[in-house]
Design an enzyme around this catalytic site. Structure first.
Site, short mmCIF file in Angstrom:
data_model
loop_
_atom_site.label_atom_id
_atom_site.label_comp_id
_atom_site.label_asym_id
_atom_site.label_seq_id
_atom_site.Cartn_x
_atom_site.Cartn_y
_atom_site.Cartn_z
N SER A 202 0.85 -1.19 0.00
CA SER A 202 0.00 0.00 0.00
C SER A 202 0.89 1.24 0.00
O SER A 202 1.96 1.24 0.62
CB SER A 202 -0.90 0.03 1.24
OG SER A 202 -1.50 1.31 1.36
N TYR B 62 -1.85 -1.29 10.08
CA TYR B 62 -2.04 -1.69 8.67
C TYR B 62 -0.75 -1.45 7.87
O TYR B 62 -0.28 -2.34 7.15
CB TYR B 62 -3.20 -0.89 8.08
CG TYR B 62 -3.45 -1.11 6.61
CD1 TYR B 62 -4.02 -2.29 6.14
CD2 TYR B 62 -3.11 -0.13 5.67
CE1 TYR B 62 -4.26 -2.49 4.79
CE2 TYR B 62 -3.35 -0.32 4.32
CZ TYR B 62 -3.92 -1.49 3.88
OH TYR B 62 -4.15 -1.69 2.54
#
Ligand code: NDP
Length: 245
Positions: free
Chosen positions: A140, A153
């Site tokens: 990401s 995350y």
């Protein structure tokens, strides 16, 4: 048994980015294993859509956080198609909170699915992928952006990037590439669900291209790395994000 085509396992392919990747790889001539955890109906509908378009696919239920289930999925792919050539590690979840407000369940679930799930599939792929194979992990762009409330995350995705670089070296001599794609904000349930419209609007304008990524944008980048034009790209993290970072 159809052993002519290259075989790609796409994890978390029942919807979102994974479904777009599965559809695109099938269009590019791969036989696709459409992995899912809970979304059987969506995965089966996607397989039917791929087959109706002349492609080849099977659904495969496996929670990527369960090593035995992952091994069974690779066994099933090998039994059905003779081997596996491409792994796309796409399955993932995102739970946002400041570190101070992150509870153990938030930490454990993201580590189990994003980090250990990727480990489980990478371990099987490292043992089983055929010569000339490709591994594409989904990271990401928040690994670079480091926004508040993304600590756990982003940490799981930083771990995925670290495994990407190291596995590249461990697969020396087998003609297998290992890369990661790091999307920016992309219009899927993972990104959209639970966010106020004002936050979505701000993030939509954040990249110089001033729109959200679409699952097909990410699928195109994965298809490049999985296909013949990507053969010299190895050990890289490609940020597919409209220029947000
Ligand atoms: P979605 O929530 O839309 O889809 C997630 C997919 O993962 C579903 O198919 C879901 O299947 C599957 N999944 C979830 N848990 C498991 C599990 N334990 N085992 C197997 N499959 C599982 O997410 P996106 O499409 O948005 O995200 C795909 C990837 O891209 C993720 O790794 C995410 O971190 C990454 N990413 C996404 C961005 C975005 O803005 N959307 C930005 C950057 C990265 P089921 O419902 O059947 O369980």
């Amino acid at each position: 048994m159809n052993t002519d085509k290259k075989v790609a396992i796409v994890t978390g392919a029942s919807r979102g980015i994974g479904a777009a990747i599965a559809e695109r790889l099938a269009k590019d001539g791969f036989t696709v294993v459409v992995n899912y955890a809970g979304g059987a109906a969506e995965a089966e509908a996607l397989v039917a859509k791929i087959e109706a378009a002349g492609g080849s696919a099977i659904p495969a239920q496996a929670d990527v956080s369960d090593p035995a289930a992952v091994a069974r999925m690779f066994d099933a792919a090998q039994a059905a198609f003779g081997g596996v050539d491409v792994l796309v590690n796409n399955a993932g979840i995102m739970k946002l909170a400041t570190l101070a407000e992150s509870d153990d369940a938030l930490f454990d679930s993201q580590v189990a699915i994003n980090l250990k799930g990727s480990f489980n599939t990478l371990r099987e792929a490292a043992k089983r992928l055929r010569e000339g194979g490709r591994i594409i992990n989904l990271s990401s762009s928040v690994v670079g952006l480091r926004p508040a409330s993304y600590a756990v995350y982003a940490a799981t995705k930083a771990g995925v990037e670290a495994m990407t670089h190291i596995l590249t070296k461990e697969l020396r001599g087998r003609n297998i590439t290992v890369n990661a794609i790091a999307p920016g904000p992309t219009a899927t349930a993972l990104f959209l669900d639970g966010k106020p419209q004002s936050v979505i609007d701000t993030l939509t304008k954040a990249a110089p291209l001033e729109r959200l990524g679409q699952p097909e944008d990410i699928a195109g980048a994965v298809a490049f790395l999985a296909g013949p034009d990507g053969s010299w790209i190895n050990g890289q993290v490609l940020r597919a994000n409209g220029g947000i970072i």
